[in-house]
Design a protein around this motif. Structure first.
Motif, mmCIF file in Angstrom:
data_model
loop_
_atom_site.group_PDB
_atom_site.id
_atom_site.type_symbol
_atom_site.label_atom_id
_atom_site.label_comp_id
_atom_site.label_asym_id
_atom_site.label_seq_id
_atom_site.Cartn_x
_atom_site.Cartn_y
_atom_site.Cartn_z
ATOM 1 N N ALA A 61 0.630 -1.253 -0.018
ATOM 2 C CA ALA A 61 -0.132 -0.086 -0.002
ATOM 3 C C ALA A 61 0.827 1.089 0.052
ATOM 4 C CB ALA A 61 -0.947 -0.028 1.476
ATOM 5 N N TRP A 62 2.058 0.904 0.196
ATOM 6 C CA TRP A 62 2.982 2.289 0.296
ATOM 7 C C TRP A 62 4.018 2.522 -0.928
ATOM 8 C CZ3 TRP A 62 2.818 -1.877 4.008
ATOM 9 C CH2 TRP A 62 3.905 -2.552 3.866
ATOM 10 N N CYS A 63 3.824 1.629 -1.814
ATOM 11 C CA CYS A 63 4.633 1.714 -3.165
ATOM 12 C C CYS A 63 4.657 3.466 -3.443
ATOM 13 C CB CYS A 63 4.246 0.818 -4.014
ATOM 14 S SG CYS A 63 4.435 -0.994 -4.071
ATOM 15 N N SER A 64 5.786 3.792 -3.993
ATOM 16 C CA SER A 64 6.082 5.129 -4.636
ATOM 17 C C SER A 64 4.765 5.571 -5.083
ATOM 18 C CB SER A 64 7.393 5.466 -5.180
ATOM 19 O OG SER A 64 7.232 6.412 -6.081
ATOM 20 N N PRO A 65 4.273 6.677 -4.889
ATOM 21 C CA PRO A 65 2.948 7.460 -5.507
ATOM 22 C C PRO A 65 3.599 7.630 -6.846
ATOM 23 C CG PRO A 65 3.319 8.317 -3.361
ATOM 24 C CD PRO A 65 4.431 7.525 -3.640
ATOM 25 N N VAL A 99 -8.686 3.910 -15.560
ATOM 26 C CA VAL A 99 -7.600 3.048 -14.520
ATOM 27 C C VAL A 99 -8.091 3.308 -13.211
ATOM 28 C CG1 VAL A 99 -5.432 2.514 -14.407
ATOM 29 C CG2 VAL A 99 -6.135 2.905 -16.666
ATOM 30 N N GLU A 100 -8.026 2.542 -12.370
ATOM 31 C CA GLU A 100 -8.376 2.347 -11.122
ATOM 32 C C GLU A 100 -7.093 1.662 -10.265
ATOM 33 O OE1 GLU A 100 -12.192 1.112 -10.094
ATOM 34 O OE2 GLU A 100 -13.076 2.439 -11.616
ATOM 35 N N LEU A 101 -6.547 2.371 -9.296
ATOM 36 C CA LEU A 101 -5.546 1.811 -8.304
ATOM 37 C C LEU A 101 -6.322 1.536 -7.113
ATOM 38 C CD1 LEU A 101 -2.525 1.128 -7.585
ATOM 39 C CD2 LEU A 101 -2.404 3.686 -6.822
ATOM 40 N N HIS A 102 -6.237 0.402 -6.732
ATOM 41 C CA HIS A 102 -6.676 -0.259 -5.585
ATOM 42 C C HIS A 102 -5.570 -0.659 -4.506
ATOM 43 C CE1 HIS A 102 -10.661 -1.873 -7.638
ATOM 44 N NE2 HIS A 102 -10.581 -0.397 -7.678
ATOM 45 N N ASP A 103 -6.077 -0.415 -3.342
ATOM 46 C CA ASP A 103 -5.488 -0.854 -1.930
ATOM 47 C C ASP A 103 -4.034 -0.297 -2.042
ATOM 48 O OD1 ASP A 103 -7.389 -2.753 -1.625
ATOM 49 O OD2 ASP A 103 -6.461 -4.352 -2.563
ATOM 50 N N HIS A 104 -3.951 0.967 -2.174
ATOM 51 C CA HIS A 104 -2.749 1.868 -1.952
ATOM 52 C C HIS A 104 -3.161 3.148 -1.179
ATOM 53 C CE1 HIS A 104 0.557 4.694 -3.239
ATOM 54 N NE2 HIS A 104 0.966 3.621 -3.740
ATOM 55 N N MET A 105 -2.315 3.706 -0.405
ATOM 56 C CA MET A 105 -2.462 4.824 0.425
ATOM 57 C C MET A 105 -2.732 5.947 -0.122
ATOM 58 S SD MET A 105 1.600 5.900 1.866
ATOM 59 C CE MET A 105 2.676 6.207 0.518
ATOM 60 N N HIS A 106 -2.685 6.000 -1.709
ATOM 61 C CA HIS A 106 -2.918 7.184 -2.350
ATOM 62 C C HIS A 106 -3.752 6.792 -3.444
ATOM 63 C CE1 HIS A 106 -0.283 9.993 -0.249
ATOM 64 N NE2 HIS A 106 0.598 9.290 -0.387
ATOM 65 N N ALA A 107 -4.535 5.775 -3.183
ATOM 66 C CA ALA A 107 -5.359 5.017 -4.339
ATOM 67 C C ALA A 107 -6.410 6.118 -4.966
ATOM 68 C CB ALA A 107 -6.056 3.841 -4.032
ATOM 69 N N CYS A 129 9.476 -7.587 -4.503
ATOM 70 C CA CYS A 129 7.947 -7.093 -4.819
ATOM 71 C C CYS A 129 7.296 -8.271 -5.368
ATOM 72 C CB CYS A 129 8.311 -6.349 -5.948
ATOM 73 S SG CYS A 129 8.773 -4.605 -5.562
ATOM 74 N N ASP A 130 7.854 -9.303 -5.807
ATOM 75 C CA ASP A 130 7.043 -10.326 -6.124
ATOM 76 C C ASP A 130 6.520 -11.337 -4.971
ATOM 77 O OD1 ASP A 130 5.863 -12.370 -8.257
ATOM 78 O OD2 ASP A 130 7.255 -13.644 -7.174
ATOM 79 N N ALA A 131 7.648 -11.419 -3.981
ATOM 80 C CA ALA A 131 7.200 -11.880 -2.567
ATOM 81 C C ALA A 131 6.037 -11.307 -1.759
ATOM 82 C CB ALA A 131 8.565 -12.140 -1.993
ATOM 83 N N LEU A 132 6.251 -9.808 -1.821
ATOM 84 C CA LEU A 132 5.289 -9.283 -1.152
ATOM 85 C C LEU A 132 4.050 -9.099 -1.888
ATOM 86 C CD1 LEU A 132 7.191 -5.849 -0.539
ATOM 87 C CD2 LEU A 132 6.253 -7.500 1.193
ATOM 88 N N HIS A 133 3.871 -9.099 -3.233
ATOM 89 C CA HIS A 133 2.777 -8.995 -3.966
ATOM 90 C C HIS A 133 1.862 -10.521 -3.837
ATOM 91 C CE1 HIS A 133 -0.221 -8.080 -7.177
ATOM 92 N NE2 HIS A 133 0.170 -9.016 -7.672
ATOM 93 N N ARG A 134 2.559 -11.461 -3.782
ATOM 94 C CA ARG A 134 2.054 -12.938 -3.665
ATOM 95 C C ARG A 134 1.603 -13.112 -2.166
ATOM 96 N NH1 ARG A 134 1.838 -15.598 -8.341
ATOM 97 N NH2 ARG A 134 3.140 -14.740 -9.807
ATOM 98 N N ALA A 135 2.288 -12.498 -1.211
ATOM 99 C CA ALA A 135 1.656 -12.764 -0.018
ATOM 100 C C ALA A 135 0.689 -11.887 0.457
ATOM 101 C CB ALA A 135 2.955 -12.258 1.151
ATOM 102 N N ARG A 136 0.430 -10.811 -0.143
ATOM 103 C CA ARG A 136 -0.738 -10.005 -0.341
ATOM 104 C C ARG A 136 -2.015 -10.493 -0.859
ATOM 105 N NH1 ARG A 136 -1.327 -3.696 -1.751
ATOM 106 N NH2 ARG A 136 -3.003 -2.866 -0.414
#
Length: 271
Positions: free
Chosen positions: A70-74, A99-107, A250-257
């Motif tokens: 959720a905190w990837c660079s805006p 285009v919609e960004l989901h689950d991000h602090m600045h979505a 990033c791949d590990a974080l993505h799949r964990a999420r």
């Protein structure tokens, strides 16, 4: 089409994707999205499983995507959203892409700003710098990373380091699955992929754009002395390892999420 496309476009490193007015399906949209890269990793958002849903309503398309955290660079998220919108709207039959960004602090800010055609600066007025500077830095990082593989292909084909550092862009041509390198009246043939990939990155970075430009450069963008080629290759290898390591994290974080099947299965609330 929606928006004014005021932010700089993507890398341009991938080949053009042909389309026709009859290709009004998810596969056509996915092919376009496959051209959009995570700017930090230089890998497709389709390959990385960032894309959640694709909805087509006649000449309108809606795309959702999520990032590893959720905190990837805006700025990075903004670039991916803008590039996705532009790529989909470049389809002949698409009038508007949302285009919609989901689950991000600045979505919410990113989704609203991108689809309104605003700039990053308009959406984030307090940000330190804009996406153009970030794009330039990332593009050059990708250039350095890809240069190593292109040079390795030439060395494996028997090209001398002195010859390699003397090459200009005009000395290299692409033909089918091959890359042809002109050397003192001779032509050396190597695999197209590493050379073409490097050329795309070098052009996107702004360093190699004309036939007279020196083909291979130091990370600082200077010509390479022949006796320093091994050192430059080592520096390029470090850049490549760095990008690969970031990609693995990033791949590990993505799949964990989102689970092994990506956001379409568990992380996208609209899927």
């Amino acid at each position: 089409m929606s928006g004014s496309r005021t932010d700089a476009g993507g890398t341009g490193a991938r080949d053009a994707v042909p389309d026709t007015a009859d290709d009004r399906d998810e596969a056509a949209v996915t092919a376009r999205l496959d051209r959009v890269e995570d700017p930090e990793l230089a890998r497709s958002i389709v390959e990385l499983d960032y894309v959640g849903t694709i909805e087509i309503d006649d000449d309108r398309v809606r795309v959702t995507f999520t990032l590893p955290t959720a905190w990837c660079s805006p700025a990075f998220a903004w670039m991916m959203a803008v590039d996705a919108r532009d790529e989909v709207e470049d389809l002949e039959w698409v009038r508007e892409a949302r285009v919609e960004l989901h689950d991000h602090m600045h979505a919410e800010e990113i989704t609203t700003g991108v689809n309104a055609g605003d700039t990053f600066g308009e959406t984030f007025p307090d940000a330190d710098g804009g996406v153009a500077e970030v794009r330039a830095t990332i593009a050059d990082k990708a250039r350095v990373s890809r240069q190593r593989e292109a040079i390795e292909a030439l060395l494996a084909a028997g090209v001398d380091p002195v010859q390699i550092v003397d090459l200009d862009r005009g000395d290299v041509s692409l033909d089918g699955d091959d890359a042809h390198v002109a050397l003192d009246g001779l032509s050396v043939v190597v695999d197209r992929e590493p050379v073409a990939d490097y050329l795309g990155r070098a052009e996107a970075s702004g360093h190699v754009t004309t036939d007279d430009d020196t083909l291979f450069l130091t990370p600082e963008g200077e010509p390479i002395p022949a006796d320093q080629l091994a050192l430059v290759q080592k520096r390029s290898r470090l850049a490549d390892v760095n990008m690969g390591g970031q990609g693995a994290v990033c791949d590990a974080l993505h799949r964990a999420r989102h689970g092994p099947n990506g956001p379409g299965e568990s992380g996208d609330p609209t899927a």
